[in-house]
Design a protein around this motif. Sequence first.
Motif, short mmCIF file in Angstrom:
data_model
loop_
_atom_site.label_atom_id
_atom_site.label_comp_id
_atom_site.label_asym_id
_atom_site.label_seq_id
_atom_site.Cartn_x
_atom_site.Cartn_y
_atom_site.Cartn_z
N ASP B 34 0.83 -1.22 0.00
CA ASP B 34 0.00 0.00 0.00
C ASP B 34 0.86 1.26 0.00
O ASP B 34 0.33 2.36 -0.20
CB ASP B 34 -0.98 0.01 1.18
CG ASP B 34 -0.31 -0.15 2.53
OD1 ASP B 34 0.77 -0.78 2.59
OD2 ASP B 34 -0.85 0.36 3.53
N SER B 35 2.15 1.13 0.22
CA SER B 35 3.05 2.29 0.15
C SER B 35 3.68 2.37 -1.24
O SER B 35 4.41 1.47 -1.66
CB SER B 35 4.15 2.18 1.21
OG SER B 35 5.19 3.08 0.92
N GLY B 36 3.40 3.49 -1.93
CA GLY B 36 4.01 3.70 -3.24
C GLY B 36 5.53 3.79 -3.13
O GLY B 36 6.26 3.37 -4.02
N MET B 82 -2.23 -4.29 4.75
CA MET B 82 -2.73 -3.44 3.66
C MET B 82 -4.24 -3.30 3.82
O MET B 82 -4.89 -4.16 4.42
CB MET B 82 -2.43 -4.08 2.30
CG MET B 82 -0.96 -4.16 1.95
SD MET B 82 -0.69 -4.86 0.32
CE MET B 82 -1.20 -6.56 0.55
#
Lengths: 280, 150
Positions: B34-36, B82
């Motif tokens: 979920d972290s770019g 996530m």
Amino acid sequence: MKAIVISEKQLLASQVRQVLGGSSGWSVSWAANIADAKASIDNQTLVILDYEQDPVVATATLKRVQEVQRFNDAPILLVGSKAVEPGLKEAVARGANGYVCRPLEGDSLRAKAEELTKPVGAKTKLDVRLINPFIGAAIEVMKTTVQMEIRRKEIFLKKNYRMFGDISGVMGLSGQASGSVVISMPGPLACLLVGKMLGEEPAAEVNDSVRDGIGELINQISGHAKATLAGSEYHFMLSLPVVISGRGHEIAHRTGAPCIVVVFDAGKEEFAIQVSLSPE
Amino acid sequence: MGNEGLDIGNLESLEKSLGAVFERKDLRFLVVDDSGTMRRIIAKALKDIGADTVVEAGDGMEALLKLQSAGKIDVILTDWNMPKMNGLEFLKSVKGNAAFKDIPVIMVTTEAEKASVLEAIKAGARNYVAKPFTPDVLKAKVEQTLGIAK
């Protein structure tokens, strides 16, 4: 206990000294403006700001006091007349910690000073051992993910829940123990750290990518500490990180839990980790 | 310099194993986080070891959709915590789907406790990388996984 009174007129400092000095044991100093106060504001227990001035100037002065304080946690107490009370209330919403109205009454000023300088969650027993896994986690994550060596600077019990960084990553913790862990820092440092994580030039200002990176940092720090605390009464589950940006924002912790702040040196800047955690 | 101390048998085995990794062309990865920022860090490390394509997804639900549409995927790397569908649920969905169950899955996560690792391995994860990690650790785990997968 040290208080600094920031007011154009020395009279307010004298009045405060009369009330808080002597048997109450406070040492009270005076600064005519924020520039004069800047040198000594770091080691104060309480900042008393005269709010009886033009609203625009008063707002700007409060903002400057917050900027100068950064992670130093001295609460800000405002003094103003009944006529400016709406402005005092607005200022509390913007990050001041409380106000008293003129004419100053000794008992109410003493009570307010005591209330604001008492650490939050002081009634709950604090186990200082719980902070070590978070300190170790911060050092390890910064070294591995950011390729930056950091140094622990100071640890203190927080007196209020406001953070004075430009950007904070917040991780809610639940399970056998619950609370939250927060990383907070100035915007330029956030840009630098995320740039180093990605191996890129730092962003010019805090943007979505920087916010995302700070969320990942608090995720990794919390996860690393979680593994260390597994099997203890402080074992917790992670939620999803939330990132808040904006100066002087307030982080609400589990009611009544003590809050430990650790300040780290990261190159030319500082950042803070704030842990509030207690067993169920 | 002589060859004293060298185990020829082990060398052959090592060469075979490395060959199994580096002979593979057109490597395609699915990275779920979920972290770019993390997706970019992982993608960069994968490109360094010769990834041809890195498909990205922000949660397990999106990753399942990407699996349907992205074509061949050689290895999946997924985070655990996530939104919508977490990494463990996603892993179980992949292993329960006949079309995808043979794709090796590496968990890349802050959930580094022994119990979590065992739970993921039991659910079918092929390998495990605990955050924080260095790019070298990630590369080694991916190469190890590809070697096993061959």
